[in-house]
Design an enzyme around this catalytic site. Structure first.
Site, PDB file in Angstrom:
ATOM      1  N   GLY A 164       0.851  -1.191   0.000  1.00 25.14           N
ATOM      2  CA  GLY A 164       0.000   0.000   0.000  1.00 25.14           C
ATOM      3  C   GLY A 164       0.875   1.225   0.000  1.00 25.14           C
ATOM      4  O   GLY A 164       1.943   1.248  -0.630  1.00 25.14           O
ATOM      5  N   ILE A 166       2.661   2.602   2.488  1.00 25.17           N
ATOM      6  CA  ILE A 166       3.960   2.387   3.148  1.00 25.17           C
ATOM      7  C   ILE A 166       4.775   1.354   2.353  1.00 25.17           C
ATOM      8  O   ILE A 166       5.945   1.587   2.024  1.00 25.17           O
ATOM      9  CB  ILE A 166       3.755   1.898   4.601  1.00 25.17           C
ATOM     10  CG1 ILE A 166       3.045   2.979   5.428  1.00 25.17           C
ATOM     11  CG2 ILE A 166       5.091   1.525   5.231  1.00 25.17           C
ATOM     12  CD1 ILE A 166       2.580   2.511   6.800  1.00 25.17           C
ATOM     13  N   ARG A 247       1.354  -4.662  12.026  1.00 26.80           N
ATOM     14  CA  ARG A 247       0.705  -4.824  13.325  1.00 26.80           C
ATOM     15  C   ARG A 247       1.206  -6.090  13.991  1.00 26.80           C
ATOM     16  O   ARG A 247       1.447  -7.105  13.318  1.00 26.80           O
ATOM     17  CB  ARG A 247      -0.825  -4.914  13.170  1.00 26.80           C
ATOM     18  CG  ARG A 247      -1.514  -3.558  13.213  1.00 26.80           C
ATOM     19  CD  ARG A 247      -1.375  -2.902  14.601  1.00 26.80           C
ATOM     20  NE  ARG A 247      -1.847  -1.549  14.654  1.00 26.80           N
ATOM     21  CZ  ARG A 247      -1.150  -0.449  14.321  1.00 26.80           C
ATOM     22  NH1 ARG A 247       0.071  -0.548  13.878  1.00 26.80           N
ATOM     23  NH2 ARG A 247      -1.678   0.752  14.451  1.00 26.80           N
ATOM     24  N   GLU A 276       1.713  -4.811  23.659  1.00 18.98           N
ATOM     25  CA  GLU A 276       2.604  -3.641  23.783  1.00 18.98           C
ATOM     26  C   GLU A 276       2.332  -2.942  25.113  1.00 18.98           C
ATOM     27  O   GLU A 276       1.164  -2.768  25.470  1.00 18.98           O
ATOM     28  CB  GLU A 276       2.358  -2.670  22.619  1.00 18.98           C
ATOM     29  CG  GLU A 276       2.749  -3.276  21.270  1.00 18.98           C
ATOM     30  CD  GLU A 276       2.544  -2.334  20.085  1.00 18.98           C
ATOM     31  OE1 GLU A 276       2.217  -1.151  20.304  1.00 18.98           O
ATOM     32  OE2 GLU A 276       2.711  -2.776  18.956  1.00 18.98           O
ATOM     33  N   HIS A 295       7.157   0.814  18.864  1.00 19.99           N
ATOM     34  CA  HIS A 295       6.055   1.361  18.045  1.00 19.99           C
ATOM     35  C   HIS A 295       6.285   2.850  17.739  1.00 19.99           C
ATOM     36  O   HIS A 295       5.442   3.701  18.040  1.00 19.99           O
ATOM     37  CB  HIS A 295       4.702   1.159  18.751  1.00 19.99           C
ATOM     38  CG  HIS A 295       3.532   1.224  17.804  1.00 19.99           C
ATOM     39  ND1 HIS A 295       2.397   0.466  17.964  1.00 19.99           N
ATOM     40  CD2 HIS A 295       3.316   1.973  16.688  1.00 19.99           C
ATOM     41  CE1 HIS A 295       1.539   0.744  16.982  1.00 19.99           C
ATOM     42  NE2 HIS A 295       2.077   1.664  16.202  1.00 19.99           N
TER      43      HIS A 295
HETATM   44  N1  LIG Z   1       4.291   0.972  13.037  1.00 19.64           N
HETATM   45  C1  LIG Z   1       3.540   2.064  12.997  1.00 19.64           C
HETATM   46  O1  LIG Z   1       3.726   3.009  13.757  1.00 19.64           O
HETATM   47  C2  LIG Z   1       2.441   2.182  11.997  1.00 19.64           C
HETATM   48  C3  LIG Z   1       1.926   1.079  11.390  1.00 19.64           C
HETATM   49  N2  LIG Z   1       0.945   1.213  10.464  1.00 19.64           N
HETATM   50  C4  LIG Z   1       0.399   0.002   9.888  1.00 19.64           C
HETATM   51  O2  LIG Z   1       0.695  -0.037   8.510  1.00 19.64           O
HETATM   52  C5  LIG Z   1      -0.459  -0.487   7.825  1.00 19.64           C
HETATM   53  C6  LIG Z   1      -0.410  -0.041   6.395  1.00 19.64           C
HETATM   54  O3  LIG Z   1      -0.536   1.368   6.324  1.00 19.64           O
HETATM   55  P1  LIG Z   1      -0.664   2.097   4.903  1.00 19.64           P
HETATM   56  O4  LIG Z   1       0.378   1.595   3.974  1.00 19.64           O
HETATM   57  O5  LIG Z   1      -0.763   3.543   5.166  1.00 19.64           O
HETATM   58  O6  LIG Z   1      -2.086   1.531   4.441  1.00 19.64           O
HETATM   59  P2  LIG Z   1      -2.601   1.193   2.992  1.00 19.64           P
HETATM   60  O7  LIG Z   1      -4.062   0.936   3.139  1.00 19.64           O
HETATM   61  O8  LIG Z   1      -2.140   2.211   2.025  1.00 19.64           O
HETATM   62  O9  LIG Z   1      -1.850  -0.190   2.627  1.00 19.64           O
HETATM   63  C7  LIG Z   1      -2.183  -1.421   3.181  1.00 19.64           C
HETATM   64  C8  LIG Z   1      -1.984  -2.464   2.096  1.00 19.64           C
HETATM   65  O10 LIG Z   1      -2.125  -3.761   2.687  1.00 19.64           O
HETATM   66  C9  LIG Z   1      -2.834  -4.555   1.748  1.00 19.64           C
HETATM   67  N3  LIG Z   1      -3.424  -5.740   2.348  1.00 19.64           N
HETATM   68  C10 LIG Z   1      -4.659  -5.897   2.884  1.00 19.64           C
HETATM   69  N4  LIG Z   1      -4.848  -7.168   3.247  1.00 19.64           N
HETATM   70  C11 LIG Z   1      -3.695  -7.830   2.951  1.00 19.64           C
HETATM   71  C12 LIG Z   1      -3.288  -9.182   3.079  1.00 19.64           C
HETATM   72  N5  LIG Z   1      -4.114 -10.130   3.566  1.00 19.64           N
HETATM   73  N6  LIG Z   1      -2.043  -9.507   2.684  1.00 19.64           N
HETATM   74  C13 LIG Z   1      -1.216  -8.578   2.140  1.00 19.64           C
HETATM   75  N7  LIG Z   1      -1.560  -7.287   1.979  1.00 19.64           N
HETATM   76  C14 LIG Z   1      -2.786  -6.922   2.386  1.00 19.64           C
HETATM   77  C15 LIG Z   1      -3.865  -3.593   1.163  1.00 19.64           C
HETATM   78  O11 LIG Z   1      -4.415  -4.055  -0.063  1.00 19.64           O
HETATM   79  C16 LIG Z   1      -3.041  -2.338   0.987  1.00 19.64           C
HETATM   80  O12 LIG Z   1      -2.419  -2.302  -0.277  1.00 19.64           O
HETATM   81  C17 LIG Z   1      -1.623   0.089   8.653  1.00 19.64           C
HETATM   82  O13 LIG Z   1      -2.811  -0.633   8.458  1.00 19.64           O
HETATM   83  C18 LIG Z   1      -1.111  -0.038  10.063  1.00 19.64           C
HETATM   84  O14 LIG Z   1      -1.468  -1.271  10.616  1.00 19.64           O
HETATM   85  C19 LIG Z   1       0.471   2.436  10.074  1.00 19.64           C
HETATM   86  C20 LIG Z   1       0.953   3.561  10.653  1.00 19.64           C
HETATM   87  C21 LIG Z   1       1.943   3.531  11.684  1.00 19.64           C
HETATM   88  O1  LIG Z   2      -2.192   5.086  13.066  1.00 24.92           O
HETATM   89  C1  LIG Z   2      -1.688   3.977  13.359  1.00 24.92           C
HETATM   90  O2  LIG Z   2      -2.242   2.906  13.081  1.00 24.92           O
HETATM   91  C2  LIG Z   2      -0.390   3.924  14.051  1.00 24.92           C
HETATM   92  O3  LIG Z   2       0.151   2.884  14.302  1.00 24.92           O
HETATM   93  C3  LIG Z   2       0.245   5.223  14.415  1.00 24.92           C
HETATM   94  O4  LIG Z   2       1.481   5.036  15.002  1.00 24.92           O
END
Ligand SMILES: NC(=O)C1=CN([C@@H]2O[C@H](COP(=O)(O)OP(=O)(O)OC[C@H]3O[C@@H](n4cnc5c(N)ncnc54)[C@H](O)[C@@H]3O)[C@@H](O)[C@H]2O)C=CC1
Ligand SMILES: O=C(O)C(=O)CO
Length: 334
Positions: A164, A166, A247, A276, A295
């Protein structure tokens, strides 16, 4: 008239920007639970932490904006069943988290995770051993053990689970380091010159078997929960590293600990965990080949502004009846 309720309240600066964007709406920045309880009854839109109690009082809610990207802790059965549109905060973290991931990759490739620990003990010990170092001092005529201890990134493959916002940026940065990039995602969004082909999820075993680094950048959904268990870890190369910034619930931490102890994979870098904070007595803390960050992969002075911009853009689209910037599917959790 459309009415937006915000709870918990935002600061004055952010409120002013919301009011400017929502001039045709009533905006209630609820300072306490009683105000939120009263205001939600006639609210059409809500931003903040929605609870079953608040939702039960709402008579005409048609839009809820979550303050987070991930939704697994935000959703509850009444909200899933409710006809309102849910939007999230995805798409803000692409470059920040991609930098964090490439930081892990570089540390492992250059053995910095080991040298950092050695530095704390004033210890000079090249990975590969003293004998190899002597060879090197005499002139690098052949590939010695120190050379073999490091990874040459342009010879490495990085596999991304969830391409997606990221994951796509991780792909671009990895490619810039000369790495070969693979990706699995249920939605196909190829990136020309970087990731011309995105594989369906059923090809996860192929990605695991081919990658030197496996990066999880997917959301926690019913499909991804414990997606990485004993079987998937066994499908990885014993020289490969697992990186999780998606996650914690996607990786079975017990299975990962066992795989690391058995040398089934070379190491892991984790920003998110099933529980966490990670408990202080967890064996992962003591492993030399494990990088743990609390995190913080999304930490950046830019994020607050992007967060506000996403909210304001969704407000503008809500007023104009346009499709939201970050619509979420309540059944799929993302
Ligand atoms: N470590 C941290 O602080 C943070 C972690 N995140 C995590 O990163 C995730 C992704 O964020 P973005 O890229 O902004 O979201 P996004 O929605 O742009 O990308 C998520 C991608 O995962 C794909 N996906 C869905 N189900 C899947 C599966 N079964 N197998 C493989 N891919 C699958 C989706 O099709 C999409 O392309 C968030 O949902 C969140 O859990 C987000 C922000 C901060
Ligand atoms: O928005 C989220 O899901 C995050 O993990 C922010 O750190």
């Amino acid at each position: 008239m459309k009415k937006l309720v915000i709870f918990p309240p935002v600061d004055d600066l952010r409120l002013q920007r919301i009011q400017d964007a929502a001039q045709d709406m009533v905006v209630v920045n609820a300072a306490d639970q009683a105000t939120a309880d009263e205001a939600i009854v006639e609210a059409t839109a809500f931003f903040g932490k929605l609870t079953p109690q608040l939702l039960a009082r709402a008579k005409q809610l048609d839009w809820v904006q979550s303050p987070t990207a991930s939704l697994e802790h935000y959703l509850f059965p009444e909200l899933v069943a409710h006809p309102c549109q849910l939007t999230n905060m995805r798409g803000l973290f692409y470059d920040v988290i991609a930098d964090h991931v490439l930081g892990y990759v570089l540390m492992f490739a250059r053995n910095s995770h080991i040298y950092l620990r050695q530095q704390m003990q004033s210890r000079w010990a090249p990975v590969g051993g003293e004998e190899a170092r002597a060879d090197f001092v005499n002139g690098p005529g052949q590939v010695n053990a120190i050379d073999r201890g490091a990874l040459h990134l342009a010879d490495c493959t990085l596999g991304i689970v969830g391409v997606g916002s990221i994951g796509g940026e991780i792909a671009c940065r990895a490619r810039a380091f000369g790495m070969h990039v693979l990706g699995v995602d249920p939605v196909r969004r190829e990136i020309p010159d970087v990731l011309p082909e995105i594989w369906p999820i059923r090809q996860l075993p192929d990605l695991l078997a081919s990658s030197d680094f496996v990066v999880i950048a997917a959301p926690h959904t019913p499909e991804t929960e414990k997606l990485f268990s004993t079987e998937q870890l066994q499908q990885m190369r014993d020289s490969a590293y697992l990186i999780n910034i998606g996650r914690g619930a996607i990786v079975d931490l017990g299975a990962l600990t066992t795989a690391l102890e058995a040398g089934q994979i070379a190491g892991a870098a984790l920003d998110v965990f099933e529980v966490e904070p990670l408990p202080a007595d967890h064996p992962l803390w003591g492993m030399e080949n494990v990088l743990i960050t609390p995190h913080v992969a999304a930490a950046s002075p830019r994020i607050a502004e992007r967060h506000t911009e996403t909210l304001l853009e969704n407000i503008r689209r809500y007023i104009n009846g346009e499709e939201f910037l970050t619509p979420a599917d309540k059944e799929k959790w993302f």
